[in-house]
Design a protein around this motif. Sequence first.
Motif, PDB file in Angstrom:
ATOM      1  N   ALA A 179      47.708 -27.866   4.045  1.00 32.65           N
ATOM      2  CA  ALA A 179      46.862 -27.864   2.853  1.00 32.65           C
ATOM      3  C   ALA A 179      45.519 -28.507   3.176  1.00 32.65           C
ATOM      4  CB  ALA A 179      47.540 -28.607   1.707  1.00 32.65           C
ATOM      5  N   VAL A 180      44.463 -27.917   2.644  1.00 31.47           N
ATOM      6  CA  VAL A 180      43.109 -28.396   2.872  1.00 31.47           C
ATOM      7  C   VAL A 180      42.667 -29.218   1.666  1.00 31.47           C
ATOM      8  CG1 VAL A 180      40.725 -27.734   3.335  1.00 31.47           C
ATOM      9  CG2 VAL A 180      42.598 -26.371   4.268  1.00 31.47           C
ATOM     10  N   TYR A 181      42.005 -30.343   1.926  1.00 29.38           N
ATOM     11  CA  TYR A 181      41.505 -31.165   0.833  1.00 29.38           C
ATOM     12  C   TYR A 181      40.255 -31.894   1.302  1.00 29.38           C
ATOM     13  CZ  TYR A 181      43.675 -35.045   3.384  1.00 29.38           C
ATOM     14  OH  TYR A 181      44.017 -35.950   4.347  1.00 29.38           O
ATOM     15  N   ARG A 182      39.525 -32.455   0.351  1.00 26.55           N
ATOM     16  CA  ARG A 182      38.350 -33.286   0.647  1.00 26.55           C
ATOM     17  C   ARG A 182      38.394 -34.533  -0.223  1.00 26.55           C
ATOM     18  NH1 ARG A 182      33.360 -30.601   2.820  1.00 26.55           N
ATOM     19  NH2 ARG A 182      33.868 -28.425   3.277  1.00 26.55           N
ATOM     20  N   TRP A 183      38.005 -35.660   0.361  1.00 27.70           N
ATOM     21  CA  TRP A 183      37.797 -36.874  -0.409  1.00 27.70           C
ATOM     22  C   TRP A 183      36.410 -36.830  -1.046  1.00 27.70           C
ATOM     23  CZ3 TRP A 183      41.132 -40.638  -1.698  1.00 27.70           C
ATOM     24  CH2 TRP A 183      42.316 -40.753  -0.967  1.00 27.70           C
ATOM     25  N   THR A 184      36.303 -37.395  -2.227  1.00 23.24           N
ATOM     26  CA  THR A 184      35.002 -37.519  -2.876  1.00 23.24           C
ATOM     27  C   THR A 184      34.436 -38.912  -2.625  1.00 23.24           C
ATOM     28  OG1 THR A 184      35.874 -38.385  -4.966  1.00 23.24           O
ATOM     29  CG2 THR A 184      35.771 -35.973  -4.706  1.00 23.24           C
ATOM     30  N   THR A 185      33.143 -39.064  -2.857  1.00 22.42           N
ATOM     31  CA  THR A 185      32.513 -40.370  -2.930  1.00 22.42           C
ATOM     32  C   THR A 185      32.519 -40.815  -4.396  1.00 22.42           C
ATOM     33  OG1 THR A 185      30.339 -39.342  -3.114  1.00 22.42           O
ATOM     34  CG2 THR A 185      31.106 -39.899  -0.901  1.00 22.42           C
ATOM     35  N   PHE A 201      30.877 -34.922  -1.157  1.00 21.85           N
ATOM     36  CA  PHE A 201      32.211 -34.683  -0.616  1.00 21.85           C
ATOM     37  C   PHE A 201      32.216 -35.034   0.873  1.00 21.85           C
ATOM     38  CE2 PHE A 201      32.439 -31.993  -4.338  1.00 21.85           C
ATOM     39  CZ  PHE A 201      33.759 -32.098  -4.737  1.00 21.85           C
ATOM     40  N   HIS A 202      33.315 -35.599   1.356  1.00 19.63           N
ATOM     41  CA  HIS A 202      33.494 -35.808   2.793  1.00 19.63           C
ATOM     42  C   HIS A 202      33.948 -34.504   3.445  1.00 19.63           C
ATOM     43  CE1 HIS A 202      32.796 -40.085   2.528  1.00 19.63           C
ATOM     44  NE2 HIS A 202      33.714 -40.212   1.572  1.00 19.63           N
ATOM     45  N   GLN A 203      34.040 -34.525   4.759  1.00 21.76           N
ATOM     46  CA  GLN A 203      34.439 -33.336   5.494  1.00 21.76           C
ATOM     47  C   GLN A 203      35.888 -32.963   5.161  1.00 21.76           C
ATOM     48  OE1 GLN A 203      32.525 -31.316   7.469  1.00 21.76           O
ATOM     49  NE2 GLN A 203      30.874 -32.594   6.607  1.00 21.76           N
ATOM     50  N   PRO A 204      36.228 -31.662   5.244  1.00 24.20           N
ATOM     51  CA  PRO A 204      37.594 -31.236   4.900  1.00 24.20           C
ATOM     52  C   PRO A 204      38.632 -31.808   5.862  1.00 24.20           C
ATOM     53  CG  PRO A 204      36.360 -29.438   5.890  1.00 24.20           C
ATOM     54  CD  PRO A 204      35.370 -30.534   5.648  1.00 24.20           C
ATOM     55  N   GLU A 205      39.811 -32.067   5.337  1.00 19.95           N
ATOM     56  CA  GLU A 205      40.945 -32.548   6.119  1.00 19.95           C
ATOM     57  C   GLU A 205      42.158 -31.689   5.789  1.00 19.95           C
ATOM     58  OE1 GLU A 205      41.424 -36.847   5.842  1.00 19.95           O
ATOM     59  OE2 GLU A 205      39.401 -36.981   4.982  1.00 19.95           O
ATOM     60  N   ARG A 206      43.173 -31.798   6.644  1.00 17.22           N
ATOM     61  CA  ARG A 206      44.373 -30.981   6.447  1.00 17.22           C
ATOM     62  C   ARG A 206      45.620 -31.860   6.531  1.00 17.22           C
ATOM     63  NH1 ARG A 206      40.821 -27.295   8.430  1.00 17.22           N
ATOM     64  NH2 ARG A 206      40.995 -25.168   7.622  1.00 17.22           N
ATOM     65  N   LEU A 207      46.585 -31.516   5.660  1.00 15.40           N
ATOM     66  CA  LEU A 207      47.876 -32.191   5.674  1.00 15.40           C
ATOM     67  C   LEU A 207      48.946 -31.172   5.323  1.00 15.40           C
ATOM     68  CD1 LEU A 207      49.523 -34.812   5.931  1.00 15.40           C
ATOM     69  CD2 LEU A 207      49.179 -35.145   3.467  1.00 15.40           C
ATOM     70  N   ASP A 208      49.864 -30.922   6.249  1.00 22.84           N
ATOM     71  CA  ASP A 208      50.932 -29.935   6.049  1.00 22.84           C
ATOM     72  C   ASP A 208      50.364 -28.571   5.694  1.00 22.84           C
ATOM     73  OD1 ASP A 208      52.824 -31.910   6.536  1.00 22.84           O
ATOM     74  OD2 ASP A 208      52.968 -32.449   4.408  1.00 22.84           O
TER      75      ASP A 208
END
Length: 650
Positions: free
Chosen positions: A55-61, A46-53
């Motif tokens: 909400a927290v999410y992570r991109w996968t490899t 998993f990449h580092q957590p990010e936020r949008l509006d």
Amino acid sequence: MVRNPSILVILAILGLTCLALATEQGTASWSAPLDERIRPDMLRGFHQPERLDGAVYRWTTEQASLALPLPGTHSLAVLRLRAPEATPVILATDLHRLAAVAGPIDRQYRMIVPQSADQLVIESPTFHAPGDGRPLGVVVSHVMVGGSWQPRALLELPGLALLMIPALSTLAAWGHVARMAVIGAFTLAIIVMLVRIALAWLLLGGALVLLMLVVGLTAATLVRPRTWRLRLGMAGATLLASLLAGAGLLPATAAWGIQPVLALSPALSGLALIAALLLAPLVAGRLPDDGIPIPGAPRWLWAGIAGSLFALMGLLLRVRTSEGDAQVIQGYIESGMFVHWKQPLDFWLHAMLYRMAHARWGWLSATTYHALSLVAGIIYAVVAACCAFDWGDTWWRRLGVFLALCGSGTLIFFAGYIESYALVTAALLGYVWAGWRALERGTSPLVAGLILGIAIVLHPLALWGLPALGLLIWLLRHRGGWRAGLGVLIPILLVVGGFSLAGHGPWTAGQHKDAIGGYDGGLFVPLRAANGTTEHYTLFAREHLIAWLNVLFLAAPAALACIWLGWARRERANVFFVALIAGALLWSFLWNPDLGPQQDWDLLAVGGLPLVAGAAWRYAQLPRPEARALFLPLVVPALLVVLGWFAMHR
């Protein structure tokens, strides 16, 4: 009549033994967003957590994994995924692979996690966004692992031995084969109590399955008369109970339609199955042969009671939608759309209700779906009660017909499920009832045609009812059968004409990004080659057959055990039901949902309605002793499947 009264003791002992075998404790659910609070050692890929509006999410490899916080139990995992476009994804554990498609909207995916799995794996192709050198797969915004149940040995060995003493004293009434089988089941129970390793689950499941087979054998020998229908019915009920008892032993990829029962307490579900199989001969032998008549209340009162119960069910057992296009549909309605040719009349009704209720009371789009699902449930219950009164002549026949019509996983449509299948399911049951009445009671076939036409414009999946309508027209050709054909055209012409005048005719369906046919535009399962994204296998592949059977099990569990029973004396009605079943099964087998049968189970499960209705009709035609004997063995397992499916969606 039971020869040996000690069977009552055996019933009590087997029930307590089942309770002892499956005594369990619940495990707590684990749920968390994938932010900085989660332990780093639980995540890989998993990449580092990010936020949008907010909400927290992570991109996968290309391959990401999450260590399971609740190892050692059967659990339910729910993941929320998103991708920039339609992307093939494999959700997996070391024992279970679920093919899925993540799209440009958030979707939730569910999978039963076997007890020995220790991680969840997400595999997907990657891409590089402009200005971002990282390999990006899919977005994961939330993970929940729901606790299931695990066995524990509450009863010590001396206590189990005390329970066995009265049971062993009654074994002399049985033959040697049954005696050895029961002793074997108790021996496995003792081993389960002694072994404190993962093998205990295997032995526990084996003991329960063997116990179900013994109980079914015992019940079959006690029921009178021993007709071929009764033997087949008891065999089907015993097989159904054994499948549910051993659901945890089956591979999740091949039994996802059976394993929702794992969401229930194994102790209570096992006890219910055993009690159903053993109580059947006791009840059948003690009820009067002519039945107990229904109290002299008008039909509308009983239909009103049934509708009220369904409304209460929808309010108290409201479910959470995790499959299908719930978020997509809500977004369309909130954006101002009011025509969608995948479900024209259903979408229009929800959109109009949202516009009025949002302006007046501030309703959300989800609230409109909850409200109309309750309305659809009330309609379904009223029609089911009318079917029960028309088809049954005693209280257990009528109750059996009603409960058989309720023994389907599609019941969650009527408990706030956000999709487009609640109203069409209720309409299709009304079509079945109206078609039967036209054949057997001489009512106008125009009514059956009108209801089917309404069902088709609610959702085009109801087109599988047309072959049976053609048969109805032919059978009633000397009594105005053509009216049914006229009736089916009236709603279609009104809806198509009305939308066309508003500038939203059928020719606009292909202009929408969510057009009929889905992402690939393919309506049917491919015959020779699958694209691997929205097509998961070919038509005659083993995986397709297994997935199709799982959908049918969810939609009509008891019907699969008794559909061959009780051939109707009225030949025309029997042929009508056969045509309904054939059309629905052919449609559900050929249709190609983008997410596959597991995630698009709701779309395909509507095709199981004729199986449920046909089984209820044939049950009503059984001779009274057989109808009494098969009431509990067929109804109880079906209701357990429904309750398990409700539990998985709450």
